[in-house]
Each structure stands twice: as structure tokens, then as C-alpha cells.
Design a protein around this motif. Sequence first.
Motif, PDB file in Angstrom:
ATOM      1  N   ASN A  36     -47.112  -5.422 -33.818  1.00  0.00           N
ATOM      2  CA  ASN A  36     -45.834  -4.588 -33.499  1.00  0.00           C
ATOM      3  C   ASN A  36     -45.480  -5.264 -32.210  1.00  0.00           C
ATOM      4  O   ASN A  36     -45.903  -6.403 -31.726  1.00  0.00           O
ATOM      5  CB  ASN A  36     -46.253  -3.291 -33.465  1.00  0.00           C
ATOM      6  CG  ASN A  36     -47.376  -3.071 -32.473  1.00  0.00           C
ATOM      7  OD1 ASN A  36     -47.330  -3.707 -31.146  1.00  0.00           O
ATOM      8  ND2 ASN A  36     -47.961  -1.853 -32.526  1.00  0.00           N
ATOM      9  N   GLU A  37     -44.187  -4.712 -31.695  1.00  0.00           N
ATOM     10  CA  GLU A  37     -43.493  -5.123 -30.436  1.00  0.00           C
ATOM     11  C   GLU A  37     -44.522  -5.340 -29.204  1.00  0.00           C
ATOM     12  O   GLU A  37     -44.547  -6.510 -28.523  1.00  0.00           O
ATOM     13  CB  GLU A  37     -42.299  -4.335 -30.102  1.00  0.00           C
ATOM     14  CG  GLU A  37     -41.294  -4.561 -31.132  1.00  0.00           C
ATOM     15  CD  GLU A  37     -41.316  -3.524 -31.978  1.00  0.00           C
ATOM     16  OE1 GLU A  37     -42.402  -2.685 -32.049  1.00  0.00           O
ATOM     17  OE2 GLU A  37     -40.261  -3.088 -32.623  1.00  0.00           O
ATOM     18  N   ALA A  38     -45.179  -4.336 -29.096  1.00  0.00           N
ATOM     19  CA  ALA A  38     -46.329  -4.325 -27.920  1.00  0.00           C
ATOM     20  C   ALA A  38     -47.328  -5.184 -28.160  1.00  0.00           C
ATOM     21  O   ALA A  38     -47.718  -6.073 -27.238  1.00  0.00           O
ATOM     22  CB  ALA A  38     -46.959  -2.853 -27.752  1.00  0.00           C
ATOM     23  N   TYR A 341     -42.732  -4.317 -24.358  1.00  0.00           N
ATOM     24  CA  TYR A 341     -43.427  -2.974 -24.027  1.00  0.00           C
ATOM     25  C   TYR A 341     -42.268  -2.053 -24.020  1.00  0.00           C
ATOM     26  O   TYR A 341     -42.464  -0.743 -24.448  1.00  0.00           O
ATOM     27  CB  TYR A 341     -44.172  -2.831 -22.665  1.00  0.00           C
ATOM     28  CG  TYR A 341     -45.464  -3.931 -22.822  1.00  0.00           C
ATOM     29  CD1 TYR A 341     -46.029  -4.081 -23.821  1.00  0.00           C
ATOM     30  CD2 TYR A 341     -45.707  -4.677 -21.571  1.00  0.00           C
ATOM     31  CE1 TYR A 341     -47.229  -4.944 -23.742  1.00  0.00           C
ATOM     32  CE2 TYR A 341     -46.658  -5.628 -21.766  1.00  0.00           C
ATOM     33  CZ  TYR A 341     -47.549  -5.640 -22.665  1.00  0.00           C
ATOM     34  OH  TYR A 341     -48.647  -6.526 -22.633  1.00  0.00           O
ATOM     35  N   HIS A 344     -41.022  -1.275 -27.559  1.00  0.00           N
ATOM     36  CA  HIS A 344     -42.104  -0.387 -28.166  1.00  0.00           C
ATOM     37  C   HIS A 344     -42.135   1.073 -27.905  1.00  0.00           C
ATOM     38  O   HIS A 344     -42.005   1.967 -28.395  1.00  0.00           O
ATOM     39  CB  HIS A 344     -43.502  -0.769 -28.012  1.00  0.00           C
ATOM     40  CG  HIS A 344     -44.537  -0.214 -28.789  1.00  0.00           C
ATOM     41  ND1 HIS A 344     -44.676  -0.270 -30.209  1.00  0.00           N
ATOM     42  CD2 HIS A 344     -45.537   0.749 -28.506  1.00  0.00           C
ATOM     43  CE1 HIS A 344     -45.527   0.367 -30.783  1.00  0.00           C
ATOM     44  NE2 HIS A 344     -46.368   1.219 -29.497  1.00  0.00           N
ATOM     45  N   ASN A 347     -36.333   1.472 -27.424  1.00  0.00           N
ATOM     46  CA  ASN A 347     -36.152   0.544 -28.581  1.00  0.00           C
ATOM     47  C   ASN A 347     -35.531  -0.925 -28.003  1.00  0.00           C
ATOM     48  O   ASN A 347     -35.374  -1.003 -26.706  1.00  0.00           O
ATOM     49  CB  ASN A 347     -34.925   1.157 -29.315  1.00  0.00           C
ATOM     50  CG  ASN A 347     -33.491   1.514 -28.592  1.00  0.00           C
ATOM     51  OD1 ASN A 347     -32.995   0.644 -27.815  1.00  0.00           O
ATOM     52  ND2 ASN A 347     -33.336   2.767 -28.357  1.00  0.00           N
TER      53      ASN A 347
END
Length: 374
Positions: A36-38, A341, A344, A347
Motif C-alpha cells: 500500500n502507499e505507506a 504517508y 495513506h 488521499n
Amino acid sequence: MNKQRASLSIFFFLAGVNFASWASRIPTIAGALKLNEAELGSILLTMPVSSLIGLPLSGWLVTRFDSRSPLTAAFLLNAVALSLIGLADTSLLLIMALFLFSLSMRIFNIAVNTQAITLQKQFARKINGSFHGLWSLGGIVGVGFTTLLVSLDISIVPHLLSVAIFSVLTTLATSRHLLRNDRSTSGNKFSLGKPDPAIVLLGLLVFFAVVCEGGMFDWSGIYFQQVIKEDVFTSGYLIFMSFMALSRFISDRIIERFGMANTYIFSAILIFCGILLAILFPSFWPAMVGFSFVGFGTAAVIPMTYTLAGSSQKYSPGVALSIIVTYGVIGMLIGPPLIGYLAHAFNLKIAFILFAFAGMMLIPISQRFFKLES
């Protein structure tokens, strides 16, 4: 002199190809490892941490040896690391490959820019911007090649391995033509006393430029994939790199016509407007236009600032570059992971506001520098 310029140009171009080959495959890697993004932001921290470790080593190498030697060795290592990125099938292996990739890239960058500054002094006209333009042109070729392979559904392993092999062969054929005997005889020691205000300001310019430029390298593909909903997610990266290359090839003339102080202001405004356009109108063409503005705006900042650092009265070019690049590494350490961060937590559109802020900070800092130098 022209032979050295041609050889150095090849290395700038190849460095752009290698970096873009990795960066444009970030969405592929994130998908394969289910990040995921984080999580992706945390893995991206590997690169600035590794780069920070490599800074004192790179500064020592370009003052202890001719810059040609660390340049060649580091680029060969960079090619090996690029192939290992393609082969990494776990997060741990990816982190190890990225550590090696970033470490070698840092040593290479200091060495190649030391050569560029030394060679610049042998020419009456400005040529440093054209070197960075070739880096961006290499980036266009790299992301264009990636776009072709993604459309043909060719996997990352043969892609990065072929780029690495080509880089090794070209390095072995070209490195013997680089500048020799370019070690500085003075200004090679860094003092821990009161910092040089001019170098601090140049470092801050590099910091905010890297937040924008490095962040776009890492997140433009993700933005087009997740926000713009484009299957060919490399489109945004490609337009960004294309306009960055265009700007760098003409930046020397722009600087000669309008001056460095005005070019910094122009760059900041373009970055701010481009990011705002992509955020407020998150569809294909507005985002493409916005990313082109950002590419054009960021392009001149790094070569301009490196040129100013190379004219330092206190430090040799290699040491001055090592100091201001430290600020850039901190920008890499903070910028791209922070985008992950923020994305996550909120947006990706909100996270991109950071780039607009960083772009506008170029104005007060550059104005302060030129006031100090006047």
C-alpha cells in the motif's frame, strides 16, 4: 575537450535511462509485492538513507582520486543493482537492491557532476544545463522503453536486466575518454565551524527542488494509476520527463537571457501552477498539462544550483557539491515517503500539495541568496 564532453554526455544519458527504468516500474513492483502507499513510502526510505551513507564516501573519493575512477566503478555497480531490483521477489530483497542502487548512484552523481563543473570551466559558454538535459533525455528513453514493454506485457526481469547489460558494455567502452587529473589541490576539507551562508541557501534550494523532482519520479506513475485511472500509468512520468529534458536543453539560453534570479522565480511559478492544475482537474489532459509545467519548472533548478556551488570561494567543487547534495538527500528522506504517508492518511491529491509548497519556497530562498552575493 570535445571528446571528454561527448563521453561525459553518454554517462549523463545512461544515468537517466537507468533511473527512469527503475522509477517507471514502481507501480509494477508495488503491485507484485502488494504494497500500500505507506508500505511503499517506507521502502522508498531505503534510497535516501543509503544515499546519506554514501555522501561522505563520495566526497572523499572525488578528492582522493581522479573523479573518473569512482564514476566508472559506481556506474558499473549501479547497473548490477538495477538488475537485482528486477529480480527482487520479497520486500527484504527489494530493500537490499535499492540500498545498493542508491549508494552507487550517489557516488556516481558526485563524480559525474564534479567532472561537469571542471569541464564547464574550459568552455566560454554555459554547457552544464545540457548535461542535465541529456540525463532527462535518457529518462525519456527509459520511461518510453518501459511504456512499450508494459503495453506488450513484458515482465520487469528481462526489462531491467537488458538495460543493465547495455550500461555495463557502454561504460567499459566509454570511460577511458573521461577527464583525468581533475583532483582539487585546495578546499578539500570541510570545516565544522560556522556554516557558509551561501552554501546553506544553495543547499535549501536543492532540498526543495529534490522534494519536487524526486517526488514526481516516485509518485507520478502512482498518481496516474490511482487518481487519473490510466492503465498505461507511465504517461504522466513520460510527459514530466519530456518537458524536463526540453527545459534543460534550453535552460542555458534562458539563464543567459533572463538571469538566474528570474529563472528561479519562473521555475517556482510553473511548479505551483502545474501541481494545482493536476489536483483541481484530475483527468487525463489537465494532468498531462500540469505535469508538463512541473517538468519544465523543476528542470533548471538543480543544474543552476550545482553551477553556483562549483563557484564557491571556500570549498572545492567536489566538497561543495557533497555539502549541498546532503540537503538533497534530506529532501529525498522527507519528501517521497511523506507523500506516501499523507496519501495513506488522506488521499494522493492532498499529498501532492506538498510539491506546490516546495516549489514556491524556491522564490524567497533564491532571492535571499542573490541578495547575499550582491
